[in-house]
Design an enzyme around this catalytic site. Structure first.
Site, PDB file in Angstrom:
ATOM      1  N   GLY A 303       0.964  -1.309  -0.020  1.00 23.23           N
ATOM      2  CA  GLY A 303       0.105  -0.171  -0.041  1.00 23.23           C
ATOM      3  C   GLY A 303       0.952   1.445   0.108  1.00 23.23           C
ATOM      4  N   GLU A 304       0.414   2.418   0.636  1.00 24.51           N
ATOM      5  CA  GLU A 304       1.107   3.572   0.829  1.00 24.51           C
ATOM      6  C   GLU A 304       1.083   4.410  -0.718  1.00 24.51           C
ATOM      7  OE1 GLU A 304       5.132   3.047   2.697  1.00 24.51           O
ATOM      8  OE2 GLU A 304       3.995   1.965   4.279  1.00 24.51           O
TER       9      GLU A 304
END
Length: 336
Positions: A303-304
């Site tokens: 993610g991120e």
């Protein structure tokens, strides 16, 4: 200048009338591509990416000079159902890490020469458990969408949006199930690395939520099943479309946000490409529903915005070749 909206109905009206890419720039890019010192089609998909980017930027010979990465963070009431291997406190801890420059996304954004912004959305006020009621009120959802809408720099020439929110693969799976059907197990993955028993329980949470809140378009489903950071990603992607800023989509959660937009207007994601195919179980099927072929497949599941930020390098390569290569005439090379 972006128009304003105050509620979901207002945003829905704005998204019914979308700008298109510049056809003259696309034609100019195709003409230039035909003259570059290479056999026709030798750069494969990089040639298509350059033409796509040129159209949205209105420049047949563009450059990428001002990419923006935005990470949105939110907390989820459904996390109390044991759907994550980590406690909700990690969300705020990771926001601090982002702001200190210590996360993977910081390194990848810096490598790409991208401005990085972090927006924490009411971390002390998690969404509601969607198995008991709507995750957000329509007003809260509209506020989160607007936070994303307003976070986009109009001077950016490329956008990546990422997220942080313990438990957020669960609302992403619920949104995917509500939008595209199938079984909860088709869309529910291990997220942060839950075991087999927790995976079964997580799929049941997803199923229960969708049974309770099934129906409506993507904006309505965002309110009932989503999260603040997911809505903010959707708002940012929509704003980028209005500003003709190309977008590289990240993984499963980002694509779930994008899918909500596509359900409102099927053309809304024309300015977006998929940065990568993640290791989260439902992502390949979600990319297929969005009609997006990933640029990278590296088994990432962080993610991120990390996979999309890494894919900036691929797009930069496409643009560097297209805009920087010599033509046959310039290089004094016979075109055959």
């Amino acid at each position: 200048m972006l128009p304003e909206f105050n509620d979901l109905a207002g945003l829905r009206r704005l998204l019914s009338d979308l700008p298109d890419p510049d056809q003259s720039a696309i034609d100019g890019a195709a003409e230039r591509n035909a003259q570059l010192t290479k056999p026709p089609g030798a750069l494969g998909r990089l040639e298509d990416l350059a033409s796509w980017y040129a159209g949205w930027r209105g420049d047949p010979r563009p450059r990428i000079e001002a990419p923006q990465v935005i990470v949105f963070a939110g907390n989820h009431g459904v996390a109390a159902r044991g759907v994550s291997a980590f406690p909700p406190a990690v969300t705020a801890q990771m926001v601090a890490n982002f702001r200190a420059g210590g996360a993977a996304i910081n390194q990848l954004a810096e490598l790409a020469g991208a401005r990085m912004d972090v927006h924490a959305l009411d971390l002390d006020r998690p969404t509601e458990d969607f198995t008991k009621g709507p995750a957000m009120s329509d007003a809260d959802c509209a506020a989160a969408l607007k936070a994303g809408w307003d976070a986009v720099d109009p001077k950016a020439d490329l956008l990546v949006v990422g997220e942080m929110g313990i438990g957020n693969t669960t609302p992403a799976a619920a949104l995917s199930l509500a939008l595209f059907g199938g079984a909860a197990e088709d869309w529910t993955g291990r997220g942060t690395g839950i075991d087999d028993a927790a995976l079964v329980a997580k799929a049941q949470v997803v199923s229960n939520g969708v049974k309770r809140h099934f129906g409506g378009d993507g904006l309505e489903l965002l309110s009932r099943l989503g999260g603040r950071e997911i809505a903010a990603m959707a708002g940012a992607i929509a704003a980028a479309r209005m500003l003709r800023i190309p977008v590289i989509l990240d993984g499963f959660i980002c694509c779930a946000a994008a899918a909500c937009l596509q359900s409102v207007n099927p053309r809304l994601l024309d300015h977006a490409v998929a940065g990568h195919q993640s290791a989260e179980g439902g992502h390949p099927a979600l990319l297929e529903r969005l009609g997006k072929q990933p640029l990278l497949t590296l088994g990432l599941r962080l993610g991120e915005g990390s996979g999309a930020a890494l894919a900036i390098q691929v797009l930069k390569g496409a643009i560097a070749c297209h805009s920087g290569m010599a033509t046959f005439a310039e290089a004094g090379v016979s075109a055959g």
